[in-house]
Design an enzyme around this catalytic site. Structure first.
Site, PDB file in Angstrom:
ATOM      1  N   PRO A   1     -18.071 -21.250  64.764  1.00 45.04           N
ATOM      2  CA  PRO A   1     -18.461 -20.724  63.233  1.00 45.04           C
ATOM      3  C   PRO A   1     -20.043 -20.414  63.604  1.00 45.04           C
ATOM      4  CG  PRO A   1     -18.074 -23.031  63.121  1.00 45.04           C
ATOM      5  CD  PRO A   1     -17.764 -22.713  64.310  1.00 45.04           C
TER       6      PRO A   1
ATOM      7  N   CYS B   1     -24.055 -29.469  60.644  1.00 47.94           N
ATOM      8  CA  CYS B   1     -24.990 -28.513  60.318  1.00 47.94           C
ATOM      9  C   CYS B   1     -26.351 -29.465  60.237  1.00 47.94           C
ATOM     10  CB  CYS B   1     -24.972 -27.695  59.112  1.00 47.94           C
ATOM     11  SG  CYS B   1     -26.400 -26.721  58.962  1.00 47.94           S
TER      12      CYS B   1
ATOM     13  N   LYS C   1     -15.911 -30.396  62.635  1.00 48.00           N
ATOM     14  CA  LYS C   1     -16.637 -30.013  63.664  1.00 48.00           C
ATOM     15  C   LYS C   1     -18.172 -30.986  63.288  1.00 48.00           C
ATOM     16  CE  LYS C   1     -18.961 -26.284  65.831  1.00 48.00           C
ATOM     17  NZ  LYS C   1     -20.675 -26.300  65.232  1.00 48.00           N
TER      18      LYS C   1
ATOM     19  N   ASN D   1     -18.050 -28.519  72.472  1.00 46.95           N
ATOM     20  CA  ASN D   1     -19.042 -27.511  72.251  1.00 46.95           C
ATOM     21  C   ASN D   1     -20.532 -27.782  72.674  1.00 46.95           C
ATOM     22  OD1 ASN D   1     -20.786 -26.729  69.095  1.00 46.95           O
ATOM     23  ND2 ASN D   1     -19.820 -25.273  70.616  1.00 46.95           N
TER      24      ASN D   1
ATOM     25  N   SER E   1     -20.638 -20.793  71.467  1.00 50.68           N
ATOM     26  CA  SER E   1     -21.532 -20.640  70.196  1.00 50.68           C
ATOM     27  C   SER E   1     -22.625 -19.595  70.736  1.00 50.68           C
ATOM     28  CB  SER E   1     -22.110 -21.575  69.772  1.00 50.68           C
ATOM     29  OG  SER E   1     -20.848 -22.650  69.355  1.00 50.68           O
TER      30      SER E   1
HETATM   31  C1  LIG Z   1     -27.141 -19.085  64.575  1.00 51.79           C
HETATM   32  C2  LIG Z   1     -26.378 -20.134  64.392  1.00 51.79           C
HETATM   33  C3  LIG Z   1     -25.699 -20.337  63.263  1.00 51.79           C
HETATM   34  C4  LIG Z   1     -24.615 -21.568  63.268  1.00 51.79           C
HETATM   35  N1  LIG Z   1     -23.905 -21.635  62.411  1.00 51.79           N
HETATM   36  C5  LIG Z   1     -22.862 -22.755  62.183  1.00 51.79           C
HETATM   37  C6  LIG Z   1     -22.063 -22.617  61.293  1.00 51.79           C
HETATM   38  O1  LIG Z   1     -21.857 -21.867  59.960  1.00 51.79           O
HETATM   39  N2  LIG Z   1     -21.087 -23.872  61.067  1.00 51.79           N
HETATM   40  C7  LIG Z   1     -21.158 -24.765  62.110  1.00 51.79           C
HETATM   41  O2  LIG Z   1     -20.342 -25.554  62.292  1.00 51.79           O
HETATM   42  N3  LIG Z   1     -22.123 -24.568  63.173  1.00 51.79           N
HETATM   43  C8  LIG Z   1     -22.882 -23.494  63.274  1.00 51.79           C
HETATM   44  N4  LIG Z   1     -23.666 -23.461  64.123  1.00 51.79           N
HETATM   45  C9  LIG Z   1     -23.844 -24.491  65.565  1.00 51.79           C
HETATM   46  C10 LIG Z   1     -22.759 -23.584  66.500  1.00 51.79           C
HETATM   47  O3  LIG Z   1     -21.569 -23.550  65.869  1.00 51.79           O
HETATM   48  C11 LIG Z   1     -22.606 -24.713  67.641  1.00 51.79           C
HETATM   49  O4  LIG Z   1     -22.344 -25.914  67.526  1.00 51.79           O
HETATM   50  C12 LIG Z   1     -24.038 -25.118  68.345  1.00 51.79           C
HETATM   51  O5  LIG Z   1     -24.750 -23.840  68.686  1.00 51.79           O
HETATM   52  C13 LIG Z   1     -23.945 -25.653  69.924  1.00 51.79           C
HETATM   53  O6  LIG Z   1     -23.477 -24.739  70.790  1.00 51.79           O
HETATM   54  P1  LIG Z   1     -24.013 -23.829  71.866  1.00 51.79           P
HETATM   55  O7  LIG Z   1     -25.101 -24.927  72.558  1.00 51.79           O
HETATM   56  O8  LIG Z   1     -23.187 -23.205  72.920  1.00 51.79           O
HETATM   57  O9  LIG Z   1     -24.863 -22.958  71.115  1.00 51.79           O
HETATM   58  C14 LIG Z   1     -24.726 -22.427  64.499  1.00 51.79           C
HETATM   59  C15 LIG Z   1     -25.731 -22.254  65.466  1.00 51.79           C
HETATM   60  C16 LIG Z   1     -26.379 -20.918  65.621  1.00 51.79           C
HETATM   61  C17 LIG Z   1     -27.281 -20.980  66.574  1.00 51.79           C
END
Ligand SMILES: Cc1cc2nc3c(=O)[nH]c(=O)nc-3n(C[C@H](O)[C@H](O)[C@H](O)COP(=O)(O)O)c2cc1C
Length: 350
Positions: free
Chosen positions: A31, A115, A154, A215, A239
């Site tokens: 997400p 979050c 999550k 993740n 993500s």
């Molecule tokens: C722009 C943005 C929006 C995000 N929105 C959500 C969200 O709505 N719900 C959620 O559980 N995590 C959210 N996240 C966290 C990501 O799902 C993920 O856990 C995090 O970016 C770590 O993974 P990565 O290092 O591959 O980016 C968001 C991250 C970013 C950068």
């Protein structure tokens, strides 16, 4: 170059079982607030038709107060498997929101406990639940009671380095009825900085019986395989690697299923995809879609000569036509560029 050991491949080609929902892919699209709307998910699903996708997070309090279903909760009847992600700190509102999410077509309900944003944590939601495990348990229990679909969580590894609580917290979520947990290997204090600490995800996997999804920092096929090998996790969730790159989930999924790499998209294919994304956002959301498209467009415009200039221009678009014209111009320049390279090569060859 990364290779898949036969034992890892055998483990990963069986379906991911989230309660009674069987998912034929071990790669999930996370997400992402402001990103994973219906339009984006359609693009991701084109390359990863079997993967689990998530809506943007939806506030249960807001849902309680509005009459109309918010657009971020809208699910295409054909898009399966799909999870609707909810956040809040009130178990009763979460249960009510979960029932509405199931009516919308959610195959699973995911609860956001990761979050880091102040606005959310100050009100007791997101990662602040890591500090209130009893409230987190009550939320999971109430949501599980309210719906017949699996409930998942999550979260992050802890609030900060002094409070890495994930082992105890994850067990509590499992005992409360969660059917899967996704662990972002960073603390709340880390935000999105530093490395994701996959070693903690491996430890969580050792103590839980429900599926554990890894993740954090899954930006490539190589990273996904390394993470799966290191953690023993049941799947990986992509993500930030998907921003401007809706191909990533499909690329990893394909590799896990076949042991072979798909050819990466060319800059022209990425720009064609950007154009399609822009047009679809315009059709789906009108002017608001154009404003949202600006950031997406800048994420797509990477990795070729002139990309910086194109990004600057795309970040200011006011209309769909303006964006389409800019992208078409960039595509034409790339096409000409390729011709020149081919002619040169021809000249050298002759
Ligand atoms: C722009 C943005 C929006 C995000 N929105 C959500 C969200 O709505 N719900 C959620 O559980 N995590 C959210 N996240 C966290 C990501 O799902 C993920 O856990 C995090 O970016 C770590 O993974 P990565 O290092 O591959 O980016 C968001 C991250 C970013 C950068």
């Amino acid at each position: 170059m990364v290779t898949l050991s036969p034992s890892l491949q055998a483990r990963l080609t069986t379906p991911l079982l989230i309660g009674n929902v069987a998912v034929k892919s071990r790669v999930l699209q996370s997400p992402l607030s402001g990103v994973t709307d219906l339009v984006f998910r359609r693009l991701v699903r084109r390359y990863a038709p079997e993967s689990m996708m998530y809506t943007e997070m939806v506030s249960a309090t807001e849902l309680h107060h509005v009459k109309q279903m918010p657009k971020i909760m809208e699910v295409d009847p054909n898009e399966r498997p799909i999870s609707i992600q909810l956040f809040d700190c009130r178990p009763d509102f979460m249960a009510e929101a979960a029932r509405k999410a199931v009516e919308e077509g959610a195959d699973t309900i995911d609860i956001n406990m990761g979050c880091p944003v102040n606005k959310i944590t100050k009100k007791g939601g997101g990662s602040s639940l890591l500090r209130q495990p009893k409230v987190a348990e009550a939320i999971v229990q109430e949501v599980v009671k309210a719906v017949h679909v699996p409930v998942t969580v999550k979260t992050r590894i802890g609030w900060n380095d002094e409070e890495i609580v994930i082992l105890d917290f994850a067990k509590r979520m499992q005992d409360a009825g969660a059917q899967m947990i996704t662990v972002h290997g960073r603390t709340r204090a880390q935000g999105y900085n530093g490395n994701a600490r996959w070693e903690w995800i491996g430890r969580v996997k050792e103590v839980l019986s429900i599926p554990v999804i890894a993740n954090g920092d899954i930006f490539s096929v190589e990273a996904a395989v390394q993470c799966l090998q290191q953690t023993g996790a049941d799947g990986v969730m992509c993500s930030r690697g998907t921003l401007g790159y809706p191909f990533l989930v499909g690329e990893i999924d394909y590799f896990l299923k076949t042991g072979e790499n798909l050819a990466p998209p060319t800059p022209i294919q990425r720009l064609e995809c950007a154009k399609e994304h822009l047009q679809a956002l315009w059709e789906y959301k009108g002017d608001r879609g154009i404003r949202q498209a600006r950031k997406h467009m800048t994420w797509y415009a990477k990795g070729f000569v002139g990309a910086g200039q194109l990004r600057a221009e795309l970040s200011l678009i006011e209309s769909v036509q303006q964006g389409v014209d800019l992208i078409d111009r960039a595509i034409a320049q790339l096409v000409n560029g390729y011709e020149i390279i081919e002619e040169n090569q021809l000249a050298i060859a002759q």
